[in-house]
Scaffold this active site. Sequence first.
Site, short mmCIF file in Angstrom:
data_model
loop_
_atom_site.label_atom_id
_atom_site.label_comp_id
_atom_site.label_asym_id
_atom_site.label_seq_id
_atom_site.Cartn_x
_atom_site.Cartn_y
_atom_site.Cartn_z
N GLU B 282 0.83 -1.20 0.00
CA GLU B 282 0.00 0.00 0.00
C GLU B 282 0.87 1.26 0.00
O GLU B 282 0.57 2.24 -0.68
CB GLU B 282 -0.94 -0.02 1.22
CG GLU B 282 -2.10 0.94 1.10
CD GLU B 282 -3.21 0.64 2.10
OE1 GLU B 282 -3.68 -0.51 2.15
OE2 GLU B 282 -3.59 1.55 2.84
N GLU B 285 2.15 1.67 -3.46
CA GLU B 285 1.06 2.15 -4.32
C GLU B 285 0.82 3.65 -4.09
O GLU B 285 0.67 4.42 -5.04
CB GLU B 285 -0.23 1.37 -4.01
CG GLU B 285 -1.41 1.78 -4.90
CD GLU B 285 -2.74 1.13 -4.47
OE1 GLU B 285 -2.75 0.36 -3.51
OE2 GLU B 285 -3.75 1.43 -5.13
N CYS B 302 -8.37 -1.70 4.02
CA CYS B 302 -8.25 -2.86 4.93
C CYS B 302 -9.58 -3.24 5.55
O CYS B 302 -9.76 -4.37 5.99
CB CYS B 302 -7.29 -2.54 6.06
SG CYS B 302 -5.68 -2.07 5.49
N SER B 322 -7.34 2.06 -2.40
CA SER B 322 -6.14 1.26 -2.64
C SER B 322 -6.57 -0.10 -3.18
O SER B 322 -7.56 -0.67 -2.72
CB SER B 322 -5.37 1.08 -1.33
OG SER B 322 -4.49 -0.01 -1.45
N LYS B 361 -15.46 -9.26 8.33
CA LYS B 361 -14.45 -10.13 7.72
C LYS B 361 -15.07 -11.45 7.26
O LYS B 361 -14.56 -12.10 6.36
CB LYS B 361 -13.33 -10.42 8.74
CG LYS B 361 -12.43 -9.23 9.01
CD LYS B 361 -11.45 -8.97 7.89
CE LYS B 361 -10.66 -7.70 8.13
NZ LYS B 361 -9.95 -7.23 6.93
N GLU B 364 -16.22 -10.62 3.91
CA GLU B 364 -15.06 -10.48 3.01
C GLU B 364 -14.54 -11.85 2.58
O GLU B 364 -14.25 -12.08 1.40
CB GLU B 364 -13.94 -9.70 3.71
CG GLU B 364 -12.74 -9.45 2.82
CD GLU B 364 -11.53 -8.95 3.60
OE1 GLU B 364 -11.43 -7.73 3.81
OE2 GLU B 364 -10.69 -9.78 4.01
N GLU B 369 -14.16 -13.01 -5.36
CA GLU B 369 -12.83 -12.64 -5.87
C GLU B 369 -11.71 -13.05 -4.91
O GLU B 369 -10.54 -13.03 -5.26
CB GLU B 369 -12.76 -11.15 -6.22
CG GLU B 369 -12.99 -10.17 -5.09
CD GLU B 369 -14.45 -9.76 -4.92
OE1 GLU B 369 -15.35 -10.58 -5.24
OE2 GLU B 369 -14.70 -8.64 -4.45
N CYS B 506 -10.26 -1.35 14.65
CA CYS B 506 -10.57 -2.77 14.82
C CYS B 506 -10.68 -3.19 16.28
O CYS B 506 -11.39 -4.14 16.61
CB CYS B 506 -9.50 -3.62 14.14
SG CYS B 506 -9.19 -3.10 12.46
#
Lengths: 184, 673
Positions: B282, B285, B302, B322, B361, B364, B369, B506
């Site tokens: 990251e 990037e 994230c 990102s 999560k 996710e 993907e 988190c």
Amino acid sequence: MASMPIVVDRAEKFEKVVSILDHYSRRPSGLIPILQAIQHEYQYLPEEVLTYVATSLDVPPARVYGVATFYAHFALEPKGKHVIRICDGTACHVKQSLPVLNALREKLGTTEKSATTADMLFTIETVACLGACGLAPVVVIDEQVYGQITPQRAVALVDEIKATEAGLASALETEQPSAEVVNE
Amino acid sequence: MNQVTQPTLTIDGKTVLIEGERNLLELVRKANIDLPTFCYHSELSVYGACRLCLVQIEGRGIQGACSTPAEPGLKVLTTTPEIREIRKIAVELLLANHDQSCPTCSRSANCQLQSLALRLGVKKVRFKSVHTPVPLDESSPSLVRDPNKCVLCGDCVRMCAEIQGIGAIDFAHRGHEVSVQPAFGKLLGDVECVNCGQCASVCPTGALTVKSEVDQVWDLLADPKNTVVVQIAPAVRVGLGECFGLKPGEITTGRIVAALKNLGFDQIYDTSFAADLTVIEEGTEFLERKTNGGTLPMFTSCCPGWVKYAEQYFPELLPNLSTCRSPQAMFGSLVKAMLPDQLKVERKNLKVVAIMPCTAKKFEAQRPEMSVDGDPDVDHVLTTQELAQMIQSAGIIFDSLQPESFDMPFGFYTGAGVIFGNSGGVMEAVLRYAAEKVTGKKLDNVEFDQVRGDSGLREATIEVNGTELKLAVVHGLRNARVVAEQVRAGKSHYDLIEVMACPGGCIGGAGQPVTTSTNARALRTKGLYHADKMLQLHKSQDNVFITECYAKFLGEIGGEKAHHLLHTSYQSRRRIADESLSLTQVQGNEKTKVSVCLGTNCFLEGSQDVLNGVLRHAEQNGLEGRIDVRAGFCFEKCESGPNVMIDGEYVHHCTAAKAIEELNSRIEVDKPA
């Protein structure tokens, strides 16, 4: 071209929704009057239209749904063409409003849960008080108030409306073929 | 005589100073009297519905303390026979309609209704239930809604609307039919919920709970064919102890590793390793975008709650996110690519379990993907709560465990990876990397206090090698919306924006132990910064195993292989499933179907004009019988709006003229000769 008003009805209604939203400047504070005006157009509040209202006002759909289900005035199911409201407030109840209600339900084959007839002509509702206790028991059909109603008279009123509707339908039917011709 | 007298009032005969408390309830609690409440949360608006915080105020009668301002001179009594009776009856009435399957409820140990009934001495429920049981909503991958246990305190509703700015659930209906539900009585999995689970973390009962995957993980562990690898997220180590009577923020890393070994996991690794990897990717990037004029500001990616939120509400900003996968996803992808060779197991027998402070999560991990040929990179996600339950279920005495250390190489991490669990942590970790990368000099002071703190929207400007970097750190999606709207309007001057959906980051995730303690989050934050301090390495670029990973497996930073395994792409996403509105009379299927998107994005791009144009065209040319015009709500193609679909084919960037032209060509073709 005669049939067109019926065909484009939905599109016209949707354009009305847009103009209602514009009228209230798409402000969330206008949600209740907006829903009232939309219900006036559709006779109820279709789910997809509520989603559109939510998007336009930037209000969560769950909030719009909450408001629409809170007020007894708002209907989320289509109502019949004619809405029969029977007062079951204290005065009307004492003056035998329930036999009127039962007679109408029996006549039209509706229940408390499914209050609209299959042909979408009638919806039967009860209200807590119409504020016309002097006329008890009271029934309101569409905008017309009928006082000191009896089960027999209530049923007769329904028969009258049915007869008028049957006349309208047959008139339409004779018109229908010409409309078909236009479409072809 | 010049002495300024401080305003005071009396509570149960004791004088108490008023020091800016927002209401009487806070003052009473300051006086060490724990008035019971269901519906009061200091971070949410005052609702005043549960009627448990009642107090007697001299001259005013009985009032709700939460909705009464603290005025000087008030004489307040918090416990009188009358108040005790009212509170007891309130709880008794709630219990009457409550599904009392307490022993099998996942909130059995920390249910506020249960503990209040006990506290207030409710021994018997004298009222009959009028509640008709309704089915559970298990449609969400992250949460379970059980309306039979709802006490209508509205905490979840206000959390979702006020902190997250979403409003996926709200009160519907009236009187005894009131219930909290998604729009139109739909299921939670079919609406705009981003799975952050904050509703569940404020729910006083078991009406909203984390969806458990514990049974599936026990099954994985029991099957000898499997090699089960586990990763632990940074925030878990400062939260898990709370389930075993330890203080919030107490670091229990070693004991967690020991417990996981006892439970039978084969390899125990740390998500912080993947967080270090995220920093490198990251950070690279970001520097690339900054130096080569790429899309800025860059948002971090994230947080899966934020990513789904952005996909739903800000499709035009997806290029600003990102492309890095989250540490959980990077870990799963990398481990499933590298370990089969190293451990000599087939990919299908290598199972990855993630222990996360987060409910989103779970969603996710189920994204298509994030899988290879249908095999997910992360097989199951357990929250901190669920891990605690497994440890308890196995009878492991957590406090007596001898600390053990992670397995290598994926158990090696730096402090930069650990602070990922705090709001501002990702930003700080990236700065530690970027500053050294840009200047080429060793960074001595690694702590960037400018990006730390607990405010939901923080800004900082940091100078690196003569270039000013403008940064924003937000937590709570409502704050994210404020910043994202600035970006959309072109009024944002930031370079890098860190977003975490949960309060405090988190460490405040909904998978963490449910707590009523107001400072638990602050203590957990402190715990993670402390964990960073205790480590020898603080910069991800100093993680030797990361360097080795690039050298031996990944190749170049941000290179092709790294991109394939560690990056992802985003798609715009509709908020509510299956909504479309037919605008013409539909009879038969032989009509040309025209669907115009009226979702927010297309609407803003002028799709309503397209719709009006099509309808007018149909009306003027007598096409009503031949076309079926519908208004759709999001085709998930927001980047190319306004979108129109004609007979299954998209017309992007559509105008009324374009739609009519397309329509005419089809209708002519369809015309019988």
